[in-house]
Enzyme design. Structure first.
Site, PDB file in Angstrom:
ATOM      1  N   ASP A 199      39.472  48.015  38.165  1.00  0.00           N
ATOM      2  CA  ASP A 199      40.277  48.202  39.360  1.00  0.00           C
ATOM      3  C   ASP A 199      41.585  48.943  39.036  1.00  0.00           C
ATOM      4  OD1 ASP A 199      40.460  47.233  42.230  1.00  0.00           O
ATOM      5  OD2 ASP A 199      42.338  46.427  41.461  1.00  0.00           O
ATOM      6  N   HIS A 315      33.848  49.508  49.057  1.00  0.00           N
ATOM      7  CA  HIS A 315      34.407  48.496  49.965  1.00  0.00           C
ATOM      8  C   HIS A 315      35.755  48.898  50.538  1.00  0.00           C
ATOM      9  CE1 HIS A 315      36.307  47.991  46.144  1.00  0.00           C
ATOM     10  NE2 HIS A 315      37.208  47.199  46.681  1.00  0.00           N
ATOM     11  N   ASP A 316      36.304  50.018  50.104  1.00  0.00           N
ATOM     12  CA  ASP A 316      37.603  50.483  50.616  1.00  0.00           C
ATOM     13  C   ASP A 316      37.451  51.660  51.579  1.00  0.00           C
ATOM     14  OD1 ASP A 316      39.003  48.690  48.940  1.00  0.00           O
ATOM     15  OD2 ASP A 316      39.030  50.144  47.290  1.00  0.00           O
TER      16      ASP A 316
HETATM   17  C1  GLC Z   1      41.434  48.702  44.393  1.00  0.00           C
HETATM   18  C2  GLC Z   1      40.370  47.938  45.131  1.00  0.00           C
HETATM   19  C3  GLC Z   1      40.936  47.483  46.436  1.00  0.00           C
HETATM   20  C4  GLC Z   1      42.096  46.567  46.160  1.00  0.00           C
HETATM   21  C5  GLC Z   1      43.129  47.240  45.254  1.00  0.00           C
HETATM   22  C6  GLC Z   1      44.061  46.224  44.673  1.00  0.00           C
HETATM   23  O1  GLC Z   1      41.783  49.876  45.026  1.00  0.00           O
HETATM   24  O2  GLC Z   1      39.218  48.715  45.257  1.00  0.00           O
HETATM   25  O3  GLC Z   1      39.984  46.832  47.234  1.00  0.00           O
HETATM   26  O4  GLC Z   1      42.714  46.199  47.355  1.00  0.00           O
HETATM   27  O5  GLC Z   1      42.541  47.889  44.169  1.00  0.00           O
HETATM   28  O6  GLC Z   1      43.397  45.401  43.762  1.00  0.00           O
END
Ligand code: GLC
Ligand code: CA
Length: 539
Positions: A199, A315-316
């Site tokens: 991440d 998922h984003d």
């Molecule tokens: C990444 C993840 C996202 C999350 C962020 C903070 O971008 O894909 O879903 O909110 O990191 O962890």
């Protein structure tokens, strides 16, 4: 380049909260995933990237972790997770865990300790700074709106959070933090997982005092250290989420000689429908010619010294058919998107529901939104005087809940996702768009994905062939893949309009795949139909 298993597979991302609920509490869980492994085996994937399943207060749905070595109570137990690893392996599927180590939850015991005072041994696990003129230390902003600094009353200092206030950033300059992370990673490696998705890993080299967040000076040094102390030599799949990566930067991560990661997710194509210099909410239409240029650039530049990750969705991100395909020509445009992505060079990722053509959902009020990023943005823009309707339109277009509505398994109650009340409403289109319906229809998108995965397994050219872009009309994306004597021609009319295709004399040997029923026998002077897409073997 040495051949690795992770170059040959297709990865499937599961967002556990929304995949399958086995116990009727409305929240997806590990037993739900186990119950769907046969479905994933039928699709043909070789690995699952599992979004976080660790203990978390869920301020950011599991991306705020309070215990890296415990399973979120709602998702099940460590025994369930062990069973998932074993059951997946039986089906030839590796489990890739999400590694969220740029930050923890503020409920992680390290942070609870750190807050106790400036001389607490855990204080330096996080990033603290004194106020400047009674205000935030500097102008760093959180990805989830507002300042990246939160004031801690008790100690009179600010702590850094590049995401929500409940996601304090870890201080990677501190060797003790790095060692804790490596120990934790080894705990998971010893369980027999297949790798990590990392991440926002490009942020760990941050120098907040200089307002440097992405690509900090020690980033690659840290990753080389991580590699050595954890997965190095174990042939795991490691993929970094790197929003700001250029091809040069991507090579630094993924050139095997540098011993860092297998590959990264780069987001250059993902930014093509936002106004340059603004935020993702600020929309402009996609220009297909730009998409083509970006794909060609990454294909060419990561030729031999790196490896591409190929994805439309996660998922984003909003659902790709709603975004760049055509909801009114859902299956055909979806097939084009699948054929295009899976015939590029790199490792393809499928996000849950993509294989059945799930779409964005529409909300009419902020109370229907669960995602913290969207909610914070809504309030920030409302305060700036922007109209509610305009903000909701942006959320409907790009908001993260689009990807997070429950997986649509069948036409029954709650799309078969849960017998209870789903944590986020099911998309209303589920009676039509669902797994059961897709499996019953031999022309469904599911079988195109299945076939593409099969083609990859049977034809080394898909994995290893070179890439060569063909000059065509702006909305046509066409290229050759070649391996030894074998040559494939891939043609995609990325448009709801007719487009001409002019190629030099070419002999077609065989149709590999086509999103129409006819076989292709001749590719000279074709007029391509809307969303027409095919691969042919040529001489
Ligand atoms: C990444 C993840 C996202 C999350 C962020 C903070 O971008 O894909 O879903 O909110 O990191 O962890
Ligand atoms: Ca459940």
């Amino acid at each position: 380049m040495k051949k690795n298993w992770w170059q040959e597979v297709v990865v499937y991302q599961i967002y556990p909260r929304s995949f399958m609920d086995a116990n009727g509490d409305g929240i997806g869980d590990l037993r739900g995933i186990i119950s769907k492994l046969d479905y994933l085996e039928k699709l043909g994937i070789g690995a699952i990237w599992l979004s976080p399943v660790y203990q978390s207060p869920n301020d950011d749905n599991g991306y705020d972790i309070s215990d890296y070595q415990a399973i979120m109570t709602e998702f099940g137990t460590m025994a369930d997770l062990d069973e998932l690893i074993a059951e997946a392996k039986k089906r030839g599927i590796q489990l890739i865990m999400d590694l969220v180590v740029n930050h923890t939850s503020d409920e992680h015991h390290w942070f609870i300790e750190a807050k106790k005072g400036q001389d607490n041994p855990y204080r330096e696990y996080y990033v603290w700074a004194d106020p400047v003129n009674g205000k935030e230390p500097n102008d760093l902003r959180s990805t989830f709106s507002g300042s990246a600094w939160a004031f801690d009353e008790e100690s009179g200092q600010y702590y850094l959070h590049l995401f929500s206030k409940k996601q304090p950033d870890l201080n990677w300059q501190n060797p003790a933090v790095r060692q804790e992370v490596y120990d934790m990673m080894n705990f998971w490696i010893d369980k027999g997982i297949g790798g990590f998705r990392m991440d926002v890993i490009d942020l760990i080299g941050k120098l907040p005092e200089k307002e440097i967040t992405g690509n900090g000076p020690q980033l690659h040094e840290f990753l080389q250290e991580m590699n050595q102390k954890t997965f190095g030599g174990k042939n795991l799949l490691t993929v970094g989420e790197t929003w700001g990566a250029t091809p040069e930067i991507a090579k630094e991560y993924s050139d095997p000689r540098r011993k860092e990661l297998s590959m990264v997710f780069q987001f250059e194509h993902i930014g093509l429908d936002e106004i340059p210099g603004k935020e993702k909410w600020d929309y402009r239409p996609l220009q297909v010619a730009e998409l083509k240029a970006v794909f060609a650039k990454w294909q060419n530049e990561l030729g031999d010294e790196g490896w591409n990750s190929l994805f439309w969705n996660n998922h984003d991100l909003p659902r790709i058919i709603s975004r760049w395909g055509d909801e009114n020509d859902r299956v055909k445009s979806g097939k084009l998107l699948a054929i295009l992505l899976h015939s590029l060079k790199g490792t393809p990722y499928i996000y849950q529901g993509e294989e059945i053509g799930m779409l964005n959902r529409q909300v009419t009020d902020i109370s229907q939104v669960a995602d913290i990023e969207s909610i914070n943005m809504y309030h920030e823009r409302l305060a700036q005087g922007i109209k509610k309707e305009e903000i909701l339109a942006a959320i409907n277009r790009k908001g993260r809940d689009n990807a997070r509505t429950p997986m649509q398994w069948n036409a029954g109650k709650n799309a078969g996702f849960t017998t209870g009340t789903p944590w986020l409403a099911v998309n209303e289109n589920y009676p039509k768009i669902n797994v059961e319906a897709a499996l019953a229809d031999e022309n469904s998108l599911f079988y195109t994905y299945q076939k593409l995965i099969q083609l990859r397994k049977e034809n080394p050219i898909v994995v290893w062939g070179t890439f060569e872009l063909i000059e065509t009309a702006p909305e046509v994306i066409a290229y050759y893949r070649q391996l030894g004597e074998e040559k494939w021609l891939v043609v995609n009319n990325f448009s709801r309009h007719l487009n001409p295709l002019q190629l030099p004399a070419t002999t077609v040997l065989e149709t590999v795949i086509h999103n129409e029923t006819e076989k292709i026998t001749d590719v000279e002077n074709l007029v391509l139909h809307p969303w027409q897409s095919f691969i042919v073997k040529v001489k």
